[in-house]
Design a protein around this motif. Structure first.
Motif, PDB file in Angstrom:
ATOM      1  N   PRO A  91       0.815  -1.229   0.000  1.00 13.63           N
ATOM      2  CA  PRO A  91       0.000   0.000   0.000  1.00 13.63           C
ATOM      3  C   PRO A  91       0.841   1.269   0.000  1.00 13.63           C
ATOM      4  N   ALA A  92       1.980   1.231   0.717  1.00 15.27           N
ATOM      5  CA  ALA A  92       2.830   2.428   0.732  1.00 15.27           C
ATOM      6  C   ALA A  92       3.431   2.676  -0.636  1.00 15.27           C
ATOM      7  N   LEU A  93       3.823   1.599  -1.320  1.00 14.97           N
ATOM      8  CA  LEU A  93       4.383   1.771  -2.662  1.00 14.97           C
ATOM      9  C   LEU A  93       3.335   2.347  -3.595  1.00 14.97           C
ATOM     10  N   GLN A  94       2.103   1.882  -3.418  1.00 17.72           N
ATOM     11  CA  GLN A  94       1.045   2.416  -4.267  1.00 17.72           C
ATOM     12  C   GLN A  94       0.801   3.889  -3.970  1.00 17.72           C
ATOM     13  N   GLN A  95       0.943   4.267  -2.692  1.00 21.13           N
ATOM     14  CA  GLN A  95       0.758   5.683  -2.339  1.00 21.13           C
ATOM     15  C   GLN A  95       1.777   6.549  -3.049  1.00 21.13           C
ATOM     16  N   HIS A  96       2.962   6.006  -3.265  1.00 29.85           N
ATOM     17  CA  HIS A  96       3.995   6.773  -3.966  1.00 29.85           C
ATOM     18  C   HIS A  96       3.825   6.710  -5.474  1.00 29.85           C
ATOM     19  N   GLY A  97       2.810   5.988  -5.942  1.00 28.72           N
ATOM     20  CA  GLY A  97       2.523   6.014  -7.361  1.00 28.72           C
ATOM     21  C   GLY A  97       3.159   4.903  -8.170  1.00 28.72           C
ATOM     22  N   ILE A  98       3.669   3.879  -7.489  1.00 25.53           N
ATOM     23  CA  ILE A  98       4.354   2.802  -8.211  1.00 25.53           C
ATOM     24  C   ILE A  98       3.341   1.721  -8.579  1.00 25.53           C
ATOM     25  N   ASP A  99       3.508   1.154  -9.726  1.00 21.78           N
ATOM     26  CA  ASP A  99       2.663   0.047 -10.151  1.00 21.78           C
ATOM     27  C   ASP A  99       3.261  -1.232  -9.577  1.00 21.78           C
ATOM     28  N   ILE A 100       2.631  -1.788  -8.538  1.00 22.89           N
ATOM     29  CA  ILE A 100       3.268  -2.912  -7.859  1.00 22.89           C
ATOM     30  C   ILE A 100       3.255  -4.188  -8.676  1.00 22.89           C
ATOM     31  N   GLU A 101       2.484  -4.186  -9.735  1.00 17.51           N
ATOM     32  CA  GLU A 101       2.509  -5.384 -10.570  1.00 17.51           C
ATOM     33  C   GLU A 101       3.820  -5.521 -11.305  1.00 17.51           C
ATOM     34  N   ARG A 102       4.592  -4.462 -11.339  1.00 17.64           N
ATOM     35  CA  ARG A 102       5.846  -4.523 -12.074  1.00 17.64           C
ATOM     36  C   ARG A 102       7.020  -4.848 -11.164  1.00 17.64           C
ATOM     37  N   LEU A 103       6.760  -5.228  -9.939  1.00 16.76           N
ATOM     38  CA  LEU A 103       7.862  -5.499  -9.017  1.00 16.76           C
ATOM     39  C   LEU A 103       7.985  -6.987  -8.798  1.00 16.76           C
ATOM     40  N   LEU A 104       9.215  -7.433  -8.645  1.00 14.20           N
ATOM     41  CA  LEU A 104       9.456  -8.851  -8.391  1.00 14.20           C
ATOM     42  C   LEU A 104      10.379  -8.961  -7.194  1.00 14.20           C
TER      43      LEU A 104
ATOM     44  N   VAL B 396      10.453 -16.517  -5.003  1.00 12.39           N
ATOM     45  CA  VAL B 396      10.316 -15.552  -6.086  1.00 12.39           C
ATOM     46  C   VAL B 396       8.845 -15.228  -6.209  1.00 12.39           C
ATOM     47  N   TYR B 397       8.487 -13.999  -5.968  1.00 12.59           N
ATOM     48  CA  TYR B 397       7.066 -13.658  -6.002  1.00 12.59           C
ATOM     49  C   TYR B 397       6.883 -12.186  -6.317  1.00 12.59           C
ATOM     50  N   GLY B 398       5.677 -11.844  -6.656  1.00 13.69           N
ATOM     51  CA  GLY B 398       5.334 -10.448  -6.877  1.00 13.69           C
ATOM     52  C   GLY B 398       4.470  -9.969  -5.720  1.00 13.69           C
ATOM     53  N   LEU B 399       4.135  -8.689  -5.758  1.00 13.75           N
ATOM     54  CA  LEU B 399       3.352  -8.121  -4.660  1.00 13.75           C
ATOM     55  C   LEU B 399       1.957  -7.809  -5.141  1.00 13.75           C
ATOM     56  N   SER B 400       1.020  -7.876  -4.214  1.00 11.36           N
ATOM     57  CA  SER B 400      -0.312  -7.373  -4.533  1.00 11.36           C
ATOM     58  C   SER B 400      -0.911  -6.795  -3.268  1.00 11.36           C
ATOM     59  N   ALA B 401      -1.791  -5.833  -3.458  1.00 13.14           N
ATOM     60  CA  ALA B 401      -2.421  -5.173  -2.312  1.00 13.14           C
ATOM     61  C   ALA B 401      -3.774  -5.814  -2.060  1.00 13.14           C
TER      62      ALA B 401
END
Lengths: 216, 507
Positions: A91-104, B396-401
């Motif tokens: 949620p904090a990353l999203q608050q900063h505007g990052i698309d969390i789907e692009r993180l691994l 190895v994983y991604g994140l989701s809210a």
């Protein structure tokens, strides 16, 4: 001789053409200082911190936002986080505007060899836009190899290392030591390829807005 | 008299219906069947080395053992199909006798059928006999019938099988003509004449039926075909009449299509027992090449693979590989296996390797950009697999809210790396600051006095009370705090225990 000839024949030190790609840091004080106007891509950047929570991630948030919210049709759109010490809070990353789907997130097995192997694999694959890695110990040889791989693939590589390692030699192109006092972040640039070492102060680095009244 | 006729009527057989000839529906394309008969399959599938010694294969399943196949030396000595074993041993002095192995025969026929799938899509396996191919559809690709036959001859010679081949419009006719080793009958109107000249033995009908027909004076198939239909059906049997109809093309004949099995397994024996991973890689490459050829032929792909290292006197060591997405690419599989083999150490030397794949899935083709050197998705997939292979799938994983008030549950690991769905997120208002680093377990802070000296609370409290419906009930007051080192912390005070905890850092 003509003035144009002079211009082409005289090497001007500071304004040497930096043809390397950069990612704008989002902090204009730092952008002005760094050669190229942002984080250099294709070389290793080392960030030294004493403790966590001094704003080391906040320093990268604008750049991460720029990288993760690029056009989806372009390849190379994900960022790898290798061995983060804590959970990067979605949620904090999203608050900063990052698309969390692009993180691994990658958690290598214990041992710094497997960590460095993982970093090398991700960088060499050429499919990631950036790598953030937490590396307690690394030697010069391995760092040089990583740097070559990063240059080859054009990957934005950041290594977080403990502050005690800042005295060691390293082939990284940009090395910064980050501390924070009150709200002001102090970025000490130890080494900068194409620029000079120095200190940049960033006001209100990464603190949440809120009243600063002390609660009894 | 009337009573007798009555009793006869009680036990009379059901009235016989003579099968009539059905008019053949106009077919879109006439079929052409190529029959390959392997007369000495029983001998050849046993891989007996060629030599001057006579050898026979006997079948001892029905009553007395009799000879099924004999090699050249034995045939010269006068041993033929159907000879009793005693006769055979009497005729040839140093006779080698082998037991028939129907499973090996079937395996060898199926292997030939699998190869033949490369020539045509309709292949039928006739057990203990040979293989039938429907080649009318393949004529355009290969040009002429001779080209197909040449390929087939080449392959059969390579496998060391003796054969007779024949082409006919119907499968049964092709088989009969091949058994008689006669020439092709390419057109339907030739069938009557060609089949008519064949001796009755090629039909391989049961001996009593053939005996009956011999007594009736029938020597060739043509003779049988000229008999009246109802009489033939009554005396000999309607099944044989149907077979004749099918052979002459008066009745539609359907043959079961051979489908390659959906699992694949192959084994290679090493020259000497070893633990050398380079040697294993070579063997695995060899087997993988076969697997890839098979996948290409069947237009299939795999998503799991197993390599079993066989040892002497020990159960085999098995290494399993599970892939993120099904693949048919050699490099991907090689990388995966290579990584694992380099890191694993066998406890005991291995003598043989077996590669097995359980499920062959149909190939799903992906569209890719014509001008891209290698599709980006593929690079990503290869990388994910290597990382998961080395560190485990959980690493190895991604994140989701997640839409949750409790902070430790407002995020989740996402293992579906290729297709990600958002599990719904709450929109946090701007004054609900969240730290960038979250600790997996909140850490208890030392006593209040010490806390006051070290930390300075900046903002808060933010009260989060939630989770009364499951066991993880939380009631907390969250504050942001700063300490002398310049760290920014997210601390909370628990309502129940009245203790202070650290839950995150504002990184």
């Amino acid at each position: 001789m003509e003035w144009d000839d002079w211009q082409t024949r005289v090497w001007r030190g500071k304004a040497a053409a930096i043809s390397r790609a950069v990612v704008p840091t989002g902090f204009h004080e730092l952008d002005r200082y760094l050669p190229g106007g942002g984080w250099p891509v294709g070389v290793i950047t080392e960030i030294f911190v004493d403790d966590y929570g001094v704003g080391e991630l906040a320093l990268l948030m604008p750049a991460l936002k720029a990288l993760t919210t690029t056009d989806p049709a372009k390849p190379r759109k994900w960022i790898a986080w290798i061995a983060p010490p804590f959970v990067p809070y979605a949620p904090a990353l999203q608050q900063h505007g990052i698309d969390i789907e692009r993180l691994l997130m990658i958690h290598p097995t214990a041992g710094h060899k497997s960590r460095l192997w993982a970093i090398e694999q991700v960088v060499r694959s050429g499919s990631s836009a950036g790598v953030l890695a937490w590396v307690p110990a690394a030697d010069e040889v391995i760092l040089r190899r990583l740097q070559l791989a990063a240059e080859d693939q054009g990957c934005w590589t950041l290594l977080f290392r403990p502050a005690s390692a800042r005295r060691q030699r390293s082939p990284a192109a940009l090395r910064i030591y980050l501390t924070r006092a009150e709200a002001v972040g102090r970025v000490e640039i130890i080494k900068c390829r194409g620029g000079r070492p120095g200190v940049v102060e960033i006001a209100s680095l990464g603190l949440p807005s809120g009243d600063s009244s002390a609660v009894a | 008299m009337p009573r007798r006729s009555q009793s006869l009527e009680l036990f009379a057989p059901p009235p016989l219906v003579t099968p009539s000839v059905e008019p053949l529906a106009a077919r879109s394309r006439p079929q052409l069947w190529l029959a390959v008969c392997l007369p000495s399959l029983a001998l050849e599938c046993l891989s007996i080395p060629r030599g001057p010694r006579p050898a026979v294969v006997v079948d001892s399943q029905q009553g007395q053992p009799f000879v099924v196949a004999a090699n050249r030396a034995a045939a010269d000595a006068g041993i033929a199909f159907g000879c009793k074993l005693g006769t055979a041993t009497a005729l040839a002095a140093s006779l080698q006798v082998f037991e028939r192995a129907p499973r090996l025969e079937l395996a060898s026929l199926e292997s030939l059928a699998r190869w033949a799938l490369g020539l045509t899509s309709l292949v039928n396996v006739e057990p203990a006999e040979g293989v039938l191919l429907e080649v009318a559809g393949s004529l355009k690709l290969f040009g002429t019938l001779e080209a197909i036959k040449a390929k087939l001859c080449h392959e059969l010679a390579r496998r060391g099988l003796g054969f007779c081949m024949c082409v006919a419009p119907t499968p049964t006719a092709a088989v009969w003509l091949a058994r008689a080793a006669s020439a092709d009958a390419l057109r339907r109107h030739e069938l009557a004449g060609r089949l008519g000249a064949l001796p009755l033995g090629v039909t391989r009908w049961p001996p009593e039926v053939q005996e009956l027909l011999k007594c009736l004076g029938m020597r060739t198939i043509g003779d049988c075909a000229r008999l009246p239909r109802d009489g033939f059906a009554r005396r000999v049997g309607s099944a044989y009449l149907l077979e004749l109809d099918r052979a002459f093309g008066r009745r539609v004949e359907l043959r079961a299509e051979y489908r390659a099995p959906s699992a694949w397994s192959a084994r290679v024996e090493l020259f000497d027992e070893s633990v050398d991973s380079a040697l294993f890689m070579e063997a695995v490459e060899q087997l993988l090449d076969e697997l890839i050829a098979e996948l290409r032929k069947q237009q299939a792909q795999i998503d799991r693979l197993e390599i079993a290292f066989e040892h002497l006197h020990r159960p085999p060591t098995i290494e399993s590989f599970v892939l993120l997405e099904p693949t048919h690419e050699r490099e991907r599989l090689l990388h995966l296996i290579g990584d694992r083999l380099q890191r694993s150490v066998l406890p005991v030397p291995a003598v043989a390797l077996r590669v097995r794949s359980d499920a062959l899935l149909p190939l799903a083709l992906r569209e890719s950009d014509l001008f891209e050197a290698k599709p980006h998705d593929e690079l990503v997939r290869v990388l994910f697999e290597r990382l998961r292979e080395r560190f485990g799938t959980e690493a190895v994983y991604g994140l989701s809210a997640v839409a949750e008030h409790r902070p430790e549950r407002a995020w989740a690991k996402s293992f579906e790396l290729t297709a990600r769905q958002m599990r719904g997120e709450r929109q946090l208002s701007q004054n609900q600051a969240r730290p960038l680093w979250l600790l997996t377990e909140p850490i208890a802070l030392p006593s209040i006095a010490a806390r006051r000296a070290a930390l300075r609370l900046c903002s808060g409290p933010e009260r989060i009370e939630s989770g009364w419906w499951d066991e993880h009930d939380v009631g907390r007051d969250y504050y942001t705090a700063k300490n002398a080192l310049g760290q920014s912390l997210w601390v909370f005070r628990d309502h129940r225990t009245r203790g202070w905890f650290l839950h995150g850092f504002f990184g």
